[in-house]
Design a protein around this motif. Structure first.
Motif, PDB file in Angstrom:
ATOM      1  N   ARG A 179       0.852  -1.199   0.000  1.00  0.00           N
ATOM      2  CA  ARG A 179       0.000   0.000   0.000  1.00  0.00           C
ATOM      3  C   ARG A 179       0.888   1.249   0.000  1.00  0.00           C
ATOM      4  O   ARG A 179       0.876   2.071   0.909  1.00  0.00           O
ATOM      5  CB  ARG A 179      -0.927  -0.057   1.211  1.00  0.00           C
ATOM      6  CG  ARG A 179      -1.885  -1.244   1.096  1.00  0.00           C
ATOM      7  CD  ARG A 179      -2.465  -1.733   2.394  1.00  0.00           C
ATOM      8  NE  ARG A 179      -3.483  -0.870   2.944  1.00  0.00           N
ATOM      9  CZ  ARG A 179      -4.348  -1.243   3.890  1.00  0.00           C
ATOM     10  NH1 ARG A 179      -4.319  -2.493   4.348  1.00  0.00           N
ATOM     11  NH2 ARG A 179      -5.229  -0.400   4.366  1.00  0.00           N
ATOM     12  N   ILE A 180       1.666   1.375  -1.080  1.00  0.00           N
ATOM     13  CA  ILE A 180       2.677   2.423  -1.177  1.00  0.00           C
ATOM     14  C   ILE A 180       2.040   3.807  -1.263  1.00  0.00           C
ATOM     15  O   ILE A 180       2.553   4.778  -0.682  1.00  0.00           O
ATOM     16  CB  ILE A 180       3.602   2.156  -2.375  1.00  0.00           C
ATOM     17  CG1 ILE A 180       4.414   0.878  -2.105  1.00  0.00           C
ATOM     18  CG2 ILE A 180       4.550   3.331  -2.627  1.00  0.00           C
ATOM     19  CD1 ILE A 180       5.264   0.413  -3.255  1.00  0.00           C
ATOM     20  N   SER A 181       0.925   3.918  -1.964  1.00  0.00           N
ATOM     21  CA  SER A 181       0.259   5.224  -2.073  1.00  0.00           C
ATOM     22  C   SER A 181      -0.220   5.708  -0.709  1.00  0.00           C
ATOM     23  O   SER A 181      -0.151   6.906  -0.403  1.00  0.00           O
ATOM     24  CB  SER A 181      -0.908   5.147  -3.055  1.00  0.00           C
ATOM     25  OG  SER A 181      -1.853   4.163  -2.636  1.00  0.00           O
ATOM     26  N   GLU A 182      -0.703   4.767   0.137  1.00  0.00           N
ATOM     27  CA  GLU A 182      -1.126   5.135   1.489  1.00  0.00           C
ATOM     28  C   GLU A 182       0.064   5.562   2.336  1.00  0.00           C
ATOM     29  O   GLU A 182      -0.033   6.502   3.140  1.00  0.00           O
ATOM     30  CB  GLU A 182      -1.841   3.958   2.165  1.00  0.00           C
ATOM     31  CG  GLU A 182      -3.219   3.657   1.632  1.00  0.00           C
ATOM     32  CD  GLU A 182      -3.891   2.509   2.386  1.00  0.00           C
ATOM     33  OE1 GLU A 182      -3.938   2.580   3.631  1.00  0.00           O
ATOM     34  OE2 GLU A 182      -4.344   1.552   1.725  1.00  0.00           O
ATOM     35  N   ALA A 183       1.180   4.864   2.159  1.00  0.00           N
ATOM     36  CA  ALA A 183       2.392   5.225   2.895  1.00  0.00           C
ATOM     37  C   ALA A 183       2.863   6.620   2.496  1.00  0.00           C
ATOM     38  O   ALA A 183       3.255   7.431   3.353  1.00  0.00           O
ATOM     39  CB  ALA A 183       3.496   4.199   2.617  1.00  0.00           C
ATOM     40  N   GLU A 184       2.785   6.916   1.188  1.00  0.00           N
ATOM     41  CA  GLU A 184       3.185   8.230   0.697  1.00  0.00           C
ATOM     42  C   GLU A 184       2.263   9.314   1.258  1.00  0.00           C
ATOM     43  O   GLU A 184       2.716  10.384   1.663  1.00  0.00           O
ATOM     44  CB  GLU A 184       3.145   8.239  -0.835  1.00  0.00           C
ATOM     45  CG  GLU A 184       3.680   9.515  -1.452  1.00  0.00           C
ATOM     46  CD  GLU A 184       3.479   9.530  -2.962  1.00  0.00           C
ATOM     47  OE1 GLU A 184       4.010  10.470  -3.587  1.00  0.00           O
ATOM     48  OE2 GLU A 184       2.806   8.633  -3.493  1.00  0.00           O
ATOM     49  N   GLU A 185       0.978   9.023   1.316  1.00  0.00           N
ATOM     50  CA  GLU A 185       0.011   9.982   1.852  1.00  0.00           C
ATOM     51  C   GLU A 185       0.255  10.239   3.339  1.00  0.00           C
ATOM     52  O   GLU A 185       0.142  11.372   3.810  1.00  0.00           O
ATOM     53  CB  GLU A 185      -1.418   9.455   1.634  1.00  0.00           C
ATOM     54  CG  GLU A 185      -2.515  10.358   2.141  1.00  0.00           C
ATOM     55  CD  GLU A 185      -2.529  11.732   1.474  1.00  0.00           C
ATOM     56  OE1 GLU A 185      -2.985  12.686   2.125  1.00  0.00           O
ATOM     57  OE2 GLU A 185      -2.079  11.836   0.311  1.00  0.00           O
ATOM     58  N   LEU A 186       0.595   9.179   4.075  1.00  0.00           N
ATOM     59  CA  LEU A 186       0.894   9.327   5.504  1.00  0.00           C
ATOM     60  C   LEU A 186       2.084  10.264   5.708  1.00  0.00           C
ATOM     61  O   LEU A 186       2.075  11.106   6.609  1.00  0.00           O
ATOM     62  CB  LEU A 186       1.182   7.957   6.125  1.00  0.00           C
ATOM     63  CG  LEU A 186       1.547   7.943   7.614  1.00  0.00           C
ATOM     64  CD1 LEU A 186       0.387   8.476   8.459  1.00  0.00           C
ATOM     65  CD2 LEU A 186       1.920   6.537   8.066  1.00  0.00           C
ATOM     66  N   ILE A 187       3.096  10.119   4.872  1.00  0.00           N
ATOM     67  CA  ILE A 187       4.274  10.984   4.967  1.00  0.00           C
ATOM     68  C   ILE A 187       3.897  12.432   4.692  1.00  0.00           C
ATOM     69  O   ILE A 187       4.374  13.359   5.366  1.00  0.00           O
ATOM     70  CB  ILE A 187       5.372  10.509   3.984  1.00  0.00           C
ATOM     71  CG1 ILE A 187       5.900   9.132   4.401  1.00  0.00           C
ATOM     72  CG2 ILE A 187       6.520  11.518   3.926  1.00  0.00           C
ATOM     73  CD1 ILE A 187       6.873   8.516   3.417  1.00  0.00           C
ATOM     74  N   ARG A 188       3.021  12.644   3.720  1.00  0.00           N
ATOM     75  CA  ARG A 188       2.599  14.004   3.382  1.00  0.00           C
ATOM     76  C   ARG A 188       1.875  14.692   4.543  1.00  0.00           C
ATOM     77  O   ARG A 188       1.955  15.910   4.700  1.00  0.00           O
ATOM     78  CB  ARG A 188       1.656  13.976   2.170  1.00  0.00           C
ATOM     79  CG  ARG A 188       2.340  13.782   0.843  1.00  0.00           C
ATOM     80  CD  ARG A 188       1.476  14.333  -0.284  1.00  0.00           C
ATOM     81  NE  ARG A 188       1.964  13.888  -1.587  1.00  0.00           N
ATOM     82  CZ  ARG A 188       1.450  12.887  -2.277  1.00  0.00           C
ATOM     83  NH1 ARG A 188       0.430  12.204  -1.788  1.00  0.00           N
ATOM     84  NH2 ARG A 188       1.937  12.551  -3.452  1.00  0.00           N
TER      85      ARG A 188
END
Length: 316
Positions: A184-193
């Protein structure tokens, strides 16, 4: 002096000095043992931990809670979970502090035994000991090693809403790692944002590892790799990883740029290191290392094993 050696990552020197101290007749007390145990942990010398434990019992030093906790932590970090749990269970409930509970939870979490982690966490709450940020880091690590994404989100929510703790870089890093491993890389990226502070290498590293694991070589992977390079400019491994990402994405100019930079800067990747313990003695080896006194015998035997392998392989 022992503590100073350990602080400067000279664990072998710390153990050598401890042995000299005993040979010269100086009395060893619980403070000495507490200070020397991290040296054993750093090089994975489980037999040394067992020796010190036996020594402390024979010398009557094992009555202090701080020393028992130090042995519990040392056994746990050396992977001897059963002995760590034995010491944990032997300690009186009212003597267990948050460090003791966290040590046992962390030990289980690193071995992916998440049911025991949450069982201990519930017992910890029942005992009246208040969990801290380290407790939740252990629980999140258990979730990462077991792939429990939903449980990970629940831990973060409880940490914030029930205890009022704010997540730090390590908590976010664990959650990014958990999401990344699950694909779930997109979710991980969103969490970082949405992080309330600037993410560091502990957050970008897991994201990049997830990209590599799931063959994601697009914008996210390149961005994460470039962030790591900017934060750790002297870490050659980051440049090699970025070069591999560029290659997978077909960006050969980027590959050439990274290789040229590594060549011109003189940066080299730190070689891997292992400390096997044989008959109570710890031996240090690095990749392609021939500095060991028995290196000739070691490589001779390895050559024989390799020769036998090829003989049987080609016969088959």
């Amino acid at each position: 002096m022992i503590k100073g050696y350990i602080s400067h990552e000279r664990s072998h020197d710390a153990l050598s000095l401890f042995n000299n101290m005993k040979l010269e007749g100086f009395k060893v007390d619980s403070v000495t043992i507490i200070n020397v145990l991290p040296a054993c942990v750093n090089i994975g010398a489980l037999e040394q931990v067992k020796y010190l434990h036996g020594f402390s019992v024979k010398s009557g030093l094992n009555s202090t809670s701080s020393l028992n906790s130090a042995f519990l932590i040392s056994y746990a970090k050396c992977g001897c979970i059963d002995m760590a749990r034995k010491l944990f269970d032997e300690e009186e409930l009212d003597c267990k502090d948050v460090i003791t509970w966290n040590s046992m939870i962390s030990a289980y979490s690193k071995h992916g035994e998440w049911p025991q982690c949450f069982e201990l966490y519930n017992k910890m709450k029942q005992s009246g000991v208040k969990a801290d940020g380290v407790t939740f880091l252990g629980l999140l690590t258990a979730c990462v090693n077991s792939g429990l994404v939903r449980k990970g989100w629940e831990c973060l929510k409880e940490m914030r809403e029930s205890y009022g703790y704010q997540s730090n870089q390590e908590h976010y890093g664990c959650m990014v790692d958990l999401l990344g491993r699950a694909g779930r890389i997109s979710e991980a990226e969103e969490l970082i944002r949405t992080m309330p502070f600037k993410p560091d290498a502990r957050v970008w590293g897991p994201l990049l590892s997830a990209c590599k694991m799931h063959s994601e070589t697009g914008v996210v992977a390149v961005f994460a790799a470039e962030k790591l390079v900017s934060m750790e400019p002297k870490n050659a491994g980051n440049y090699i990883l970025l070069s591999n990402i560029y290659a997978a994405a077909g960006k050969w100019d980027g590959v050439a740029r990274m290789r040229s930079f590594l060549r011109d800067s003189g940066l080299k990747k730190t070689p891997g290191c292992s400390w096997p313990e044989i008959i109570g003695q710890v031996h240090e080896f690095r990749v392609a290392d021939r500095s060991h006194p028995s290196s000739v015998d070691i490589y001779t035997i390895l050559g024989m094993i390799l020769g036998f392998y090829f003989i049987f392989y080609y016969k088959a």
